[in-house]
Design a protein around this motif. Structure first.
Motif, PDB file in Angstrom:
ATOM      1  N   UNK A 317       0.840  -1.193   0.000  1.00  0.00           N
ATOM      2  CA  UNK A 317       0.000   0.000   0.000  1.00  0.00           C
ATOM      3  C   UNK A 317       0.876   1.244   0.000  1.00  0.00           C
ATOM      4  N   UNK A 318       0.325   2.356  -0.467  1.00  0.00           N
ATOM      5  CA  UNK A 318       1.043   3.625  -0.489  1.00  0.00           C
ATOM      6  C   UNK A 318       0.825   4.367   0.817  1.00  0.00           C
ATOM      7  N   UNK A 319       1.898   4.718   1.483  1.00  0.00           N
ATOM      8  CA  UNK A 319       1.778   5.503   2.711  1.00  0.00           C
ATOM      9  C   UNK A 319       1.663   6.992   2.409  1.00  0.00           C
ATOM     10  N   UNK A 320       2.415   7.470   1.435  1.00  0.00           N
ATOM     11  CA  UNK A 320       2.347   8.869   1.032  1.00  0.00           C
ATOM     12  C   UNK A 320       3.009   9.035  -0.328  1.00  0.00           C
ATOM     13  N   UNK A 321       2.672  10.123  -1.000  1.00  0.00           N
ATOM     14  CA  UNK A 321       3.283  10.430  -2.291  1.00  0.00           C
ATOM     15  C   UNK A 321       3.322  11.940  -2.448  1.00  0.00           C
ATOM     16  N   UNK A 322       4.460  12.466  -2.878  1.00  0.00           N
ATOM     17  CA  UNK A 322       4.617  13.909  -3.023  1.00  0.00           C
ATOM     18  C   UNK A 322       5.333  14.228  -4.327  1.00  0.00           C
ATOM     19  N   UNK A 323       4.751  15.139  -5.085  1.00  0.00           N
ATOM     20  CA  UNK A 323       5.370  15.629  -6.315  1.00  0.00           C
ATOM     21  C   UNK A 323       5.966  17.004  -6.031  1.00  0.00           C
ATOM     22  N   UNK A 324       7.192  17.235  -6.481  1.00  0.00           N
ATOM     23  CA  UNK A 324       7.836  18.537  -6.285  1.00  0.00           C
ATOM     24  C   UNK A 324       8.378  19.056  -7.616  1.00  0.00           C
ATOM     25  N   UNK A 325       8.358  20.377  -7.764  1.00  0.00           N
ATOM     26  CA  UNK A 325       8.959  21.005  -8.947  1.00  0.00           C
ATOM     27  C   UNK A 325       9.423  22.408  -8.589  1.00  0.00           C
ATOM     28  N   UNK A 326      10.343  22.928  -9.404  1.00  0.00           N
ATOM     29  CA  UNK A 326      10.953  24.235  -9.151  1.00  0.00           C
ATOM     30  C   UNK A 326      10.534  25.243 -10.211  1.00  0.00           C
ATOM     31  N   UNK A 327      10.111  26.441  -9.803  1.00  0.00           N
ATOM     32  CA  UNK A 327       9.947  27.512 -10.787  1.00  0.00           C
ATOM     33  C   UNK A 327      11.316  27.936 -11.291  1.00  0.00           C
ATOM     34  N   UNK A 328      11.417  28.262 -12.545  1.00  0.00           N
ATOM     35  CA  UNK A 328      12.706  28.611 -13.134  1.00  0.00           C
ATOM     36  C   UNK A 328      13.224  29.917 -12.547  1.00  0.00           C
ATOM     37  N   UNK A 329      14.473  29.865 -12.034  1.00  0.00           N
ATOM     38  CA  UNK A 329      15.087  31.069 -11.470  1.00  0.00           C
ATOM     39  C   UNK A 329      15.177  32.161 -12.535  1.00  0.00           C
ATOM     40  N   UNK A 330      14.921  33.386 -12.109  1.00  0.00           N
ATOM     41  CA  UNK A 330      14.987  34.517 -13.017  1.00  0.00           C
ATOM     42  C   UNK A 330      13.661  34.863 -13.668  1.00  0.00           C
ATOM     43  N   UNK A 331      12.641  34.023 -13.470  1.00  0.00           N
ATOM     44  CA  UNK A 331      11.332  34.290 -14.070  1.00  0.00           C
ATOM     45  C   UNK A 331      10.340  34.871 -13.068  1.00  0.00           C
ATOM     46  N   UNK A 332      10.805  35.127 -11.855  1.00  0.00           N
ATOM     47  CA  UNK A 332       9.933  35.705 -10.842  1.00  0.00           C
ATOM     48  C   UNK A 332      10.752  36.655  -9.965  1.00  0.00           C
ATOM     49  N   UNK A 333      10.087  37.656  -9.433  1.00  0.00           N
ATOM     50  CA  UNK A 333      10.722  38.620  -8.531  1.00  0.00           C
ATOM     51  C   UNK A 333       9.623  39.352  -7.777  1.00  0.00           C
ATOM     52  N   UNK A 334       9.973  40.455  -7.112  1.00  0.00           N
ATOM     53  CA  UNK A 334       8.988  41.193  -6.326  1.00  0.00           C
ATOM     54  C   UNK A 334       7.899  41.791  -7.201  1.00  0.00           C
ATOM     55  N   UNK A 335       8.249  42.129  -8.443  1.00  0.00           N
ATOM     56  CA  UNK A 335       7.250  42.685  -9.357  1.00  0.00           C
ATOM     57  C   UNK A 335       6.430  41.608 -10.051  1.00  0.00           C
ATOM     58  N   UNK A 336       6.949  40.396 -10.041  1.00  0.00           N
ATOM     59  CA  UNK A 336       6.224  39.261 -10.614  1.00  0.00           C
ATOM     60  C   UNK A 336       6.324  38.095  -9.626  1.00  0.00           C
ATOM     61  N   UNK A 337       5.603  38.196  -8.516  1.00  0.00           N
ATOM     62  CA  UNK A 337       5.728  37.176  -7.462  1.00  0.00           C
ATOM     63  C   UNK A 337       5.092  35.850  -7.854  1.00  0.00           C
ATOM     64  N   UNK A 338       5.597  34.804  -7.219  1.00  0.00           N
ATOM     65  CA  UNK A 338       5.010  33.475  -7.419  1.00  0.00           C
ATOM     66  C   UNK A 338       3.733  33.354  -6.589  1.00  0.00           C
ATOM     67  N   UNK A 339       2.722  32.666  -7.095  1.00  0.00           N
ATOM     68  CA  UNK A 339       1.512  32.450  -6.301  1.00  0.00           C
ATOM     69  C   UNK A 339       1.786  31.496  -5.141  1.00  0.00           C
ATOM     70  N   UNK A 340       1.094  31.695  -4.043  1.00  0.00           N
ATOM     71  CA  UNK A 340       1.270  30.826  -2.884  1.00  0.00           C
ATOM     72  C   UNK A 340       0.763  29.416  -3.149  1.00  0.00           C
ATOM     73  N   UNK A 341      -0.170  29.287  -4.091  1.00  0.00           N
ATOM     74  CA  UNK A 341      -0.722  27.965  -4.419  1.00  0.00           C
ATOM     75  C   UNK A 341      -1.144  27.939  -5.881  1.00  0.00           C
TER      76      UNK A 341
END
Length: 439
Positions: A317-341
């Motif tokens: 049986x599966x106890x847990x599963x998590x997918x992770x990914x990274x936003x590309x560096x340089x494509x976000x900043x204070x003027x173009x923030x990443x969404x919290x979700x």
């Protein structure tokens, strides 16, 4: 119960899953250590970008206007169309016409360079504001409008000032005609008005890349900071110090206002989408995938090797599963923030939405932003609880061929974007980690 690492064991999932990262045996009290917890994070990932054919952009309560140029996602423009009505059509016979104009109140949304000058032009819609099919307008919808300009304004935006607004002075010939028809009782209700004036189109300048702005588009007349067309007139009244009056024409119904959003990808790595089934794989788009609200550009993650887990042991049986990914560096900043979700949907092989991703408890599951502690944000990532999704794939009697669609939570009312890295060279690949119990 005690857990301890005993060894690393190689497993082959038909060239889909490589080696187990960790294997844990569970306690000395179990018979010959037949119970094991395995952590597997070497699944093959098939990542790509596709484009949804159309998105509903009516009933968003936002007028979205402007034009931007993006190195990765090309040029994008948004026009807005709306049907307007007033709550009453009564003007005193002693009144004198003054002027007419469109008031646009900021709702604080913006994207792009707000220091650049933008120009909006107002045009009269020539056809009834009704969708071609159903009850909704889409980002691909449009309406015919008169080429003659009713009014225009060039300005520098101040979107952070929610109390600020734009005023676009309109043609007095139109204003006087509306005024006279109301005074003469030729227009005394909304049906009469809509027979004469079907609606208003607001068209931005698209010759230069500047910004996209959001303006309030409520259907309640007295809403503070609402956008409206306002007709001014005066009445000489010796008993009043203020003899100025007006009638406000607001959006008649949320479904009668929509934004036409056009995107040109011809000079980007995403050029040439055939239809919503066409997928541009990350290895063909510089090892990144994209999601952009408003245009239908959508990130897609497929993990075809999940089903191989069921072949490891008869009882597991599966106890847990998590997918992770990274936003590309340089494509976000204070003027173009990443969404919290970010919202996650399950789609089939034709990219048709099956349902929103849920947790094992049935709650909506999101990609949650994990901000890096260092000033360079080098380890900023998103994580998704995929436990229920993995179980669904594993225990289905048929091959579901499901994938995950990643989009903004409000992907019909703005044009925000996120770039997701899937690059083996930088070790910033999309990864699935599954904790698996066999017994």
């Amino acid at each position: 119960m005690r857990y301890f690492i005993i060894s690393i064991i190689s497993l082959v999932f038909y060239a889909s899953c490589a080696t187990d990262n960790s294997i844990y045996e569970v306690g000395d009290d179990f018979i010959e250590n037949n119970i094991q917890v395995r952590i597997i994070d070497t699944f093959s990932i098939k990542a790509g970008t596709f484009k949804i054919d159309s998105l509903i952009t009516s009933s968003t309560n936002r007028i979205l206007l402007g034009n931007v140029n993006d190195i990765s996602l090309g040029s994008l423009s948004s026009k807005s169309f709306m049907q307007l009505t007033a709550s009453n059509y009564v003007i005193d016979s002693d009144a004198v016409y003054d002027s007419i104009g469109m008031i646009l109140n900021y709702d604080n949304y913006y994207h792009g360079d707000t220091t650049k000058i933008q120009t909006y032009k107002l045009h009269r819609i020539l056809e009834t504001v009704e969708p071609e099919e159903g009850d909704s307008f889409y980002n691909t919808s449009t309406l015919a409008y008169d080429s003659q300009t009713l009014g225009e304004l060039s300005f520098t935006a101040k979107p952070n000032k929610s109390t600020d607004s734009l005023f676009i002075k309109m043609d007095n010939t139109l204003g006087k005609e509306i005024f006279d028809k109301i005074v003469d009782n030729d227009i005394n209700n909304s049906d009469d008005f809509l027979q004469f004036f079907k609606g208003l189109a607001i068209i931005p300048n698209t010759t230069i890349g500047s910004h996209i702005l959001g303006f309030n588009a409520q259907t309640t007349e007295n809403t503070t900071g609402n956008s409206k067309m306002r007709l001014y007139y005066t009445i000489d009244d010796d008993d009043s110090e203020d003899n100025s009056y007006y009638i406000d024409f607001i959006i008649s119904n949320a479904a009668k206002q929509f934004n036409e959003i056009n995107s040109d990808l011809s000079n980007t790595v995403l050029k040439g989408f055939i239809d919503s089934e066409d997928i541009k794989l990350s290895e063909d788009t510089d090892n990144v995938i994209y999601a952009q609200s408003g245009t239908g550009i959508t990130a897609r993650i497929e993990i075809p090797s999940i089903k191989k887990l069921s072949e490891l042991y008869e009882n597991a049986t599966t106890l847990s599963a998590e997918l992770t990914f990274n936003p590309l560096e340089g494509t976000y900043d204070d003027n173009k923030p990443l969404p919290e979700a970010l919202s996650i949907y399950i789609v089939d092989q034709k990219n048709r939405i099956i349902q929103q991703l849920t947790t094992v408890d049935g709650d909506a599951s999101y990609a949650i932003l994990n901000k890096a502690d260092d000033e360079f944000e080098a380890n900023t990532s998103y994580s998704i609880d995929l436990s229920d999704f993995v179980e669904q794939i594993l225990f289905s009697e048929i091959d579901l061929n499901y994938a995950l669609m990643i989009q903004f939570t409000d992907y019909t009312s703005n044009i925000n974007s996120v770039t997701i890295e899937n690059n083996p060279v930088t070790n910033n690949e999309i990864k699935l980690s599954v904790k698996y119990l066999n017994y």
